[in-house]
Motif scaffolding. Structure first.
Motif, mmCIF file in Angstrom:
data_model
loop_
_atom_site.group_PDB
_atom_site.id
_atom_site.type_symbol
_atom_site.label_atom_id
_atom_site.label_comp_id
_atom_site.label_asym_id
_atom_site.label_seq_id
_atom_site.Cartn_x
_atom_site.Cartn_y
_atom_site.Cartn_z
ATOM 1 N N THR A 20 0.850 -1.179 0.000
ATOM 2 C CA THR A 20 0.000 0.000 0.000
ATOM 3 C C THR A 20 0.892 1.237 0.000
ATOM 4 O O THR A 20 2.090 1.151 0.286
ATOM 5 C CB THR A 20 -0.976 0.013 1.204
ATOM 6 N N GLN A 21 0.292 2.359 -0.338
ATOM 7 C CA GLN A 21 1.024 3.622 -0.328
ATOM 8 C C GLN A 21 0.051 4.752 -0.050
ATOM 9 O O GLN A 21 -1.157 4.594 -0.176
ATOM 10 C CB GLN A 21 1.741 3.864 -1.651
ATOM 11 N N SER A 22 0.621 5.886 0.339
ATOM 12 C CA SER A 22 -0.197 7.054 0.608
ATOM 13 C C SER A 22 0.652 8.303 0.392
ATOM 14 O O SER A 22 1.882 8.242 0.468
ATOM 15 C CB SER A 22 -0.709 7.012 2.059
ATOM 16 N N PHE A 23 -0.017 9.410 0.130
ATOM 17 C CA PHE A 23 0.655 10.703 0.031
ATOM 18 C C PHE A 23 0.354 11.461 1.316
ATOM 19 O O PHE A 23 -0.799 11.575 1.721
ATOM 20 C CB PHE A 23 0.174 11.505 -1.180
ATOM 21 N N PHE A 24 1.390 11.942 1.969
ATOM 22 C CA PHE A 24 1.253 12.735 3.190
ATOM 23 C C PHE A 24 1.577 14.182 2.862
ATOM 24 O O PHE A 24 2.537 14.462 2.133
ATOM 25 C CB PHE A 24 2.228 12.253 4.270
ATOM 26 N N ASP A 25 0.787 15.078 3.398
ATOM 27 C CA ASP A 25 1.063 16.509 3.268
ATOM 28 C C ASP A 25 0.809 17.139 4.636
ATOM 29 O O ASP A 25 -0.250 17.693 4.904
ATOM 30 C CB ASP A 25 0.180 17.146 2.190
ATOM 31 N N THR A 26 1.801 16.955 5.518
ATOM 32 C CA THR A 26 1.695 17.445 6.884
ATOM 33 C C THR A 26 2.849 18.398 7.161
ATOM 34 O O THR A 26 3.781 18.508 6.357
ATOM 35 C CB THR A 26 1.734 16.280 7.899
ATOM 36 N N GLU A 27 2.814 19.008 8.302
ATOM 37 C CA GLU A 27 3.899 19.902 8.707
ATOM 38 C C GLU A 27 5.215 19.129 8.834
ATOM 39 O O GLU A 27 6.281 19.641 8.505
ATOM 40 C CB GLU A 27 3.537 20.551 10.051
ATOM 41 N N GLU A 28 5.123 17.869 9.280
ATOM 42 C CA GLU A 28 6.324 17.059 9.505
ATOM 43 C C GLU A 28 6.883 16.425 8.236
ATOM 44 O O GLU A 28 8.077 16.187 8.133
ATOM 45 C CB GLU A 28 6.022 15.935 10.504
ATOM 46 N N PHE A 29 6.003 16.113 7.274
ATOM 47 C CA PHE A 29 6.459 15.388 6.076
ATOM 48 C C PHE A 29 5.506 15.615 4.908
ATOM 49 O O PHE A 29 4.290 15.520 5.063
ATOM 50 C CB PHE A 29 6.537 13.878 6.370
ATOM 51 N N LYS A 30 6.105 15.844 3.751
ATOM 52 C CA LYS A 30 5.336 15.923 2.511
ATOM 53 C C LYS A 30 5.983 14.995 1.495
ATOM 54 O O LYS A 30 7.164 15.125 1.169
ATOM 55 C CB LYS A 30 5.311 17.352 1.957
ATOM 56 N N GLY A 31 5.184 14.046 1.003
ATOM 57 C CA GLY A 31 5.675 13.115 0.002
ATOM 58 C C GLY A 31 4.935 11.796 0.089
ATOM 59 O O GLY A 31 4.000 11.627 0.873
ATOM 60 N N TYR A 32 5.374 10.852 -0.732
ATOM 61 C CA TYR A 32 4.780 9.518 -0.753
ATOM 62 C C TYR A 32 5.454 8.626 0.288
ATOM 63 O O TYR A 32 6.647 8.762 0.561
ATOM 64 C CB TYR A 32 4.919 8.873 -2.135
ATOM 65 N N GLN A 65 8.908 2.924 3.087
ATOM 66 C CA GLN A 65 9.809 3.831 2.374
ATOM 67 C C GLN A 65 9.187 5.209 2.207
ATOM 68 O O GLN A 65 8.056 5.335 1.743
ATOM 69 C CB GLN A 65 10.200 3.260 1.016
ATOM 70 N N HIS A 66 9.957 6.226 2.589
ATOM 71 C CA HIS A 66 9.561 7.631 2.441
ATOM 72 C C HIS A 66 10.231 8.218 1.205
ATOM 73 O O HIS A 66 11.441 8.066 1.025
ATOM 74 C CB HIS A 66 10.008 8.441 3.665
ATOM 75 N N PHE A 67 9.430 8.897 0.392
ATOM 76 C CA PHE A 67 9.898 9.610 -0.794
ATOM 77 C C PHE A 67 9.551 11.088 -0.611
ATOM 78 O O PHE A 67 8.516 11.553 -1.085
ATOM 79 C CB PHE A 67 9.210 9.071 -2.058
ATOM 80 N N PRO A 68 10.389 11.840 0.120
ATOM 81 C CA PRO A 68 10.051 13.241 0.383
ATOM 82 C C PRO A 68 10.055 14.094 -0.889
ATOM 83 O O PRO A 68 10.916 13.932 -1.753
ATOM 84 C CB PRO A 68 11.116 13.714 1.350
ATOM 85 N N THR A 69 9.073 14.988 -0.981
ATOM 86 C CA THR A 69 8.980 15.906 -2.106
ATOM 87 C C THR A 69 10.134 16.904 -2.063
ATOM 88 O O THR A 69 10.456 17.438 -1.001
ATOM 89 C CB THR A 69 7.625 16.656 -2.048
ATOM 90 N N ASN A 70 10.756 17.127 -3.203
ATOM 91 C CA ASN A 70 11.827 18.119 -3.362
ATOM 92 C C ASN A 70 13.032 17.889 -2.458
ATOM 93 O O ASN A 70 13.676 18.840 -2.015
ATOM 94 C CB ASN A 70 11.286 19.544 -3.170
ATOM 95 N N LYS A 71 13.345 16.620 -2.177
ATOM 96 C CA LYS A 71 14.540 16.272 -1.409
ATOM 97 C C LYS A 71 15.388 15.324 -2.245
ATOM 98 O O LYS A 71 14.911 14.713 -3.193
ATOM 99 C CB LYS A 71 14.172 15.597 -0.078
ATOM 100 N N HIS A 72 16.634 15.191 -1.857
ATOM 101 C CA HIS A 72 17.556 14.318 -2.579
ATOM 102 C C HIS A 72 17.920 13.090 -1.737
ATOM 103 O O HIS A 72 19.077 12.664 -1.699
ATOM 104 C CB HIS A 72 18.808 15.091 -3.001
ATOM 105 N N HIS A 73 16.916 12.559 -1.058
ATOM 106 C CA HIS A 73 17.094 11.323 -0.309
ATOM 107 C C HIS A 73 15.754 10.605 -0.186
ATOM 108 O O HIS A 73 14.699 11.192 -0.425
ATOM 109 C CB HIS A 73 17.691 11.585 1.090
#
Length: 178
Positions: A20-32, A65-73
């Motif tokens: 499963t997967q989800s998109f998070f858009d919170t103060e702590e994390f934004k990304g899949y 697995q975290h895929f942060p938006t606009n990050k290089h990790h």
């Protein structure tokens, strides 16, 4: 550069899985965030760090697995079949993206492993050096990889790499969808 997908669908070691997967858009994390619950493997897989050998995938394990938006990790948290974190694995990457609704990263070779003991291990420096010398990457990507690695290492050392703390709550959230 190697593209790695969050569903790990090409990984033959895993015989049966739930995903499963989800998109998070919170103060702590934004990304899949992706979650693979490993039901059955062809064979367990262990990683060896010096004298320490750690099983990182086996029946009942979970990879988040975290895929942060606009990050290089990207961060993969590996949980054993008792729900305990066995390691955090940080891929340094050119970018994270999504294709056919599946998150991916373009790997920039360098990796950082954080063990629950607090031990930090840097990996694949030789692969980055080889990629530069063979012209697979240019100097700007080489510098990007080192800049991101150094930034993430500093955040970890000062207890400010918040993805490590978010892993359990994001795992619990995504498990509700399986």
């Amino acid at each position: 550069m190697k593209r790695k997908y969050g569903d790990r669908s090409q990984w033959k070691r895993i015989i049966d899985r739930d995903y499963t997967q989800s998109f998070f858009d919170t103060e702590e994390f934004k990304g899949y965030v992706t979650l693979i619950k490993v039901n059955k493997v062809a064979a367990p897989l262990s990683a060896k760090y010096g004298e320490e050998k750690i099983c990182i995938v086996d029946d009942g394990y979970i990879w988040l697995q975290h895929f942060p938006t606009n990050k290089h990790h990207s961060l993969t948290t590996m949980f054993n079949n008792r729900g305990e974190i066995v390691q955090w694995y940080i891929d340094i990457c050119y970018k994270n993206g999504i294709k056919n609704n599946v998150p991916w990263l373009d790997d920039l070779y360098l990796d950082i492993i954080v063990l629950p003991s607090g031990k930090i291990i840097q990996k694949d420096i030789d692969e980055l050096e080889e990629a530069l010398s063979k012209g697979i990457i240019d100097e700007s990507l080489y510098n990007m990889a080192w800049d991101e690695t150094n930034e993430v290492m500093e955040l970890i050392k000062h207890g400010n790499f918040n993805l490590l703390e978010l892993a359990n709550s994001h795992k619990d959230h995504l498990l509700k969808f399986l």
